[in-house]
Enzyme design. Sequence first.
Site, PDB file in Angstrom:
ATOM      1  N   ILE A   1     -10.654   7.189   2.883  1.00 34.55           N
ATOM      2  CA  ILE A   1     -10.123   8.383   2.208  1.00 34.55           C
ATOM      3  C   ILE A   1      -8.799   8.133   1.512  1.00 34.55           C
ATOM      4  O   ILE A   1      -8.272   9.029   0.861  1.00 34.55           O
ATOM      5  CB  ILE A   1      -9.964   9.553   3.210  1.00 34.55           C
ATOM      6  N   GLY A   2      -8.236   6.946   1.632  1.00 33.59           N
ATOM      7  CA  GLY A   2      -6.995   6.688   0.915  1.00 33.59           C
ATOM      8  C   GLY A   2      -6.370   5.379   1.312  1.00 33.59           C
ATOM      9  O   GLY A   2      -6.808   4.709   2.251  1.00 33.59           O
TER      10      GLY A   2
ATOM     11  N   GLY B   1      -2.320   3.615   1.610  1.00 34.88           N
ATOM     12  CA  GLY B   1      -0.892   3.822   1.525  1.00 34.88           C
ATOM     13  C   GLY B   1      -0.140   2.523   1.578  1.00 34.88           C
ATOM     14  O   GLY B   1      -0.731   1.432   1.576  1.00 34.88           O
ATOM     15  N   GLY B   2       1.177   2.625   1.680  1.00 37.09           N
ATOM     16  CA  GLY B   2       2.014   1.438   1.672  1.00 37.09           C
ATOM     17  C   GLY B   2       1.823   0.563   2.891  1.00 37.09           C
ATOM     18  O   GLY B   2       2.115  -0.623   2.863  1.00 37.09           O
ATOM     19  N   MET B   3       1.329   1.147   4.002  1.00 38.19           N
ATOM     20  CA  MET B   3       1.193   0.370   5.226  1.00 38.19           C
ATOM     21  C   MET B   3      -0.244  -0.006   5.527  1.00 38.19           C
ATOM     22  O   MET B   3      -0.517  -0.744   6.465  1.00 38.19           O
ATOM     23  CB  MET B   3       1.756   1.147   6.414  1.00 38.19           C
ATOM     24  N   GLY B   4      -1.216   0.471   4.765  1.00 34.47           N
ATOM     25  CA  GLY B   4      -2.593   0.129   5.038  1.00 34.47           C
ATOM     26  C   GLY B   4      -3.560   1.135   4.466  1.00 34.47           C
ATOM     27  O   GLY B   4      -3.220   1.927   3.587  1.00 34.47           O
TER      28      GLY B   4
ATOM     29  N   VAL C   1      -6.526   4.216   4.964  1.00 30.88           N
ATOM     30  CA  VAL C   1      -6.803   5.374   5.813  1.00 30.88           C
ATOM     31  C   VAL C   1      -8.288   5.701   5.713  1.00 30.88           C
ATOM     32  O   VAL C   1      -8.852   5.746   4.604  1.00 30.88           O
ATOM     33  CB  VAL C   1      -5.962   6.594   5.401  1.00 30.88           C
TER      34      VAL C   1
ATOM     35  N   LYS D   1      -5.665   5.104  10.473  1.00 30.69           N
ATOM     36  CA  LYS D   1      -4.892   4.260   9.571  1.00 30.69           C
ATOM     37  C   LYS D   1      -4.895   2.835  10.119  1.00 30.69           C
ATOM     38  O   LYS D   1      -4.465   2.589  11.250  1.00 30.69           O
ATOM     39  CB  LYS D   1      -3.457   4.778   9.447  1.00 30.69           C
TER      40      LYS D   1
ATOM     41  N   ASP E   1      10.551   9.025   3.413  1.00 27.28           N
ATOM     42  CA  ASP E   1       9.584   8.783   2.336  1.00 27.28           C
ATOM     43  C   ASP E   1       8.883  10.080   1.950  1.00 27.28           C
ATOM     44  O   ASP E   1       7.677  10.100   1.735  1.00 27.28           O
ATOM     45  CB  ASP E   1       8.562   7.725   2.766  1.00 27.28           C
TER      46      ASP E   1
END
Length: 838
Positions: free
Chosen positions: A43-44, A46-49, A51, A66, A160
């Site tokens: 589903i998405g 992000g900066g850390m991995g 999701v 995540k 953030d």
Amino acid sequence: MSIEDFRNTKTHRSGGPPPRPQSEAGEFDSVVLGIPYQIEAKIGRGGMGTVYRARQEVPNRLVALKLISGGRLDQEFQLRFKSEYEVLALMNHPNVAAVYDVGLTNSGESYFTMEYVPDSCNILEYCQGGNLSISERMNLFLQVCRGVMHAHQHAVIHRDLKPANILVHGGDPLVKIIDFGIAKQLESNELMHYQTRQGDLVGTPAYMSPEQLAGGKVLVDTRSDIYALGLILYQLATDLPPFDRKSMANMTYDACLRHFREVGPEPARERNATVSADLDAVIGKALAKDVEKRYATVEAFAADVQNILENRPVSARPRGFFYLAGKFLRRNRFRFVFSAACGAMLLAAFGLQWLHRQHQFARESAESLNDLMEAVQWTPNPNFISQGKELAALRQLEKDLNWPGREDRLKAKTHNTLGEVYFQLDQADFAIVHFKKALESDVGALDEHKTPVRIDYHLNLSRAYRAKGEVERAIAQARAAKKLIDNPAVTVQEAVVNVHLAAALSQSEEGAFEAENLLIRAIDVLRAVEGETHDDFLLGVGCLADLYQRQRKYSRAEVYYRIVLEKRPLVEGLSSPPLLSAQNNLAFCLRRQGRFDEAEALLRQSLAIRKDAFPERHPSVVRGMDSLGRLLLVTGEFEEAAALYRQIVAHLRAKGDCSGGLKMVNHLARALWAMQDYEGALAVLKDMLARCEGAANPDQRSLRTANILGQYQLECGMPRQALVTAFPFIAADDVQAPKKRLHVSRYIEARAFYEIGASDIALDLFYRLAAELTGDPMAEDELALRVHAYISLAQFAEGDRSGLPILQAYLAKIDAAENPKLVREIVQLLDNPPEPKF
């Protein structure tokens, strides 16, 4: 080959972890990963991995899972990821996505699961897709603020915040803040090994505060989140990114960072003409490059956004009278029409001339003044106060209140209104005059409860007398109000009267017991009938806290002060005088319990709120600086205390405030003395006494300052100068001061004679002073202890050694820090008794 495939292949060839095993459907296989979740869809990212939507079997629910990218799994990153979970686990708020679990895959990669937000999109997409109005967007933004407030209350900053990390879902939209992945725990210094390394740039640069972008040792605190919230509100208000991407297209990365750090976005109103001046000012304040000029707290920021929605004044703009009046008219445009006569009155009442003198005009003007002041909930413009404009205008209004007839309902109400305005301007004497006139003019009007309106006038008069310290008069007025309540059904008004009566009684020792009983009963009634956020209830709670503080029951007082701090912002906002007063009083209670760090944090927060809400030299700011300065003196932070008191003393000198200057210069001298700047301490005391010489009331504070100067002069070996300092106050017959301070002056005089060798005179003075002092000198009275010790020393100087045996007992009782010279002299005498001087 896709970019992801290329990255995985490159990582594998370079010796990194192999690509994650995938199921036939192309998604990661939860069985192979070894996690208790069934992955359903990505589903998405992000900066850390990445999701995923996943299903947990026990309990049966959908979660957002995540999973950290395999190429970044160093030990520090795993620790930071664990920190993210631990921070989020503290949160429990409807506007913050909850965290459920954290763990490792079979290959050693970190993951965690959080609340899944179905059918959601980020806040900007939601607003644009639904074509929401600015008001609707601000209401959504207030939910964001509430979530961030919750985080800050747990000592966590997000660092953030951006539209992508704020999801909205549901027909009745609910905001969820996600991704606290780089949140910093403000109180976890011992865990810095898994916090961001010093100098690292973590976050989204376009939404980062200047201090975040600066990196290094620059402090990043909750006001960095306020800056990011300002950028989000900017984008919601304009539908445009804060920074023009086209103009930055050809910039290097470093140039972009410098642009974000040094160049603020254009004013929102210039990019969207529908943005109001109030909203533009609020956004501008949140986006101030200087962190000290931003809102001190998210609560203050949210309060101003709420004020815009309710057509109330905002703290980000100068609160002039006409600005406040305009807000009032917009809120009440369907029920209140300003007549031309009323408009002329308002202009005249605040600095211009009256246009008419007719009796009817004065009555209409007064009626409008009462309606306006009541509806606006008026507070004085601090800038006007310093120039005296409001006071001069009020004087003019008073002259035009003298229409024919003494007893008049409208005249009584207007005098009461003027009294309340004067009271807010810290002019208690003028307030008393008008409250008395209100009582004289009252014709026995009744309120909606069929009780006399004059009850309020009595209570206001009691409040003004309390402010002046005239306790007996305050009690009398409150009792007069209570006698007027003859309707037993009106329990709330009786409770309010009891609160005021108790507030006056609690200032006298003999009235404390009655005050406590009155307050406990009143609080129970007010809580049941009006609720815990009603002003009357909070007034009673604050009074009970004050009573316990005076009785030195600090833990009890703390409980009630914390109720005020929790509930008062919901009634009046963060900068209300009762709230600021409760913060200071709670800090005092914490200090008395030895909880200095908590007290200091509270006072610093209070001072930040005061600076945020008021001009630099406003009395509230000065009070906040003084409270923090006193604590710093206790905790030994003398340099910062001295810096604060230098500012205060300079301001009071410029203002010509002799009484206030004497009070504050004493604290400044104490800080300088502790820093061993003896000359500086003597100089500031002498200067302030010289400035106040010949003032209308040299009074107690001049005497206290002279006493401090005299004692410092004695400690510096300047007995003749000390004698000169003390003598005028001892000789004056008109000094109205507590006996204790006069006793100190006489002690300085006697000790000065002793130190210049006139031991016979000194002994006579010490004897007379000892006769005036009561109580056992060996018990608690430090001054009596010193006097009797010097009597023994003076007797010895005269050849009488009978007092030597008791000097040993005195030595064990005398405070060496406060009386180093006396202690040294006693020790020397006992160790090596000298021959008599004469």
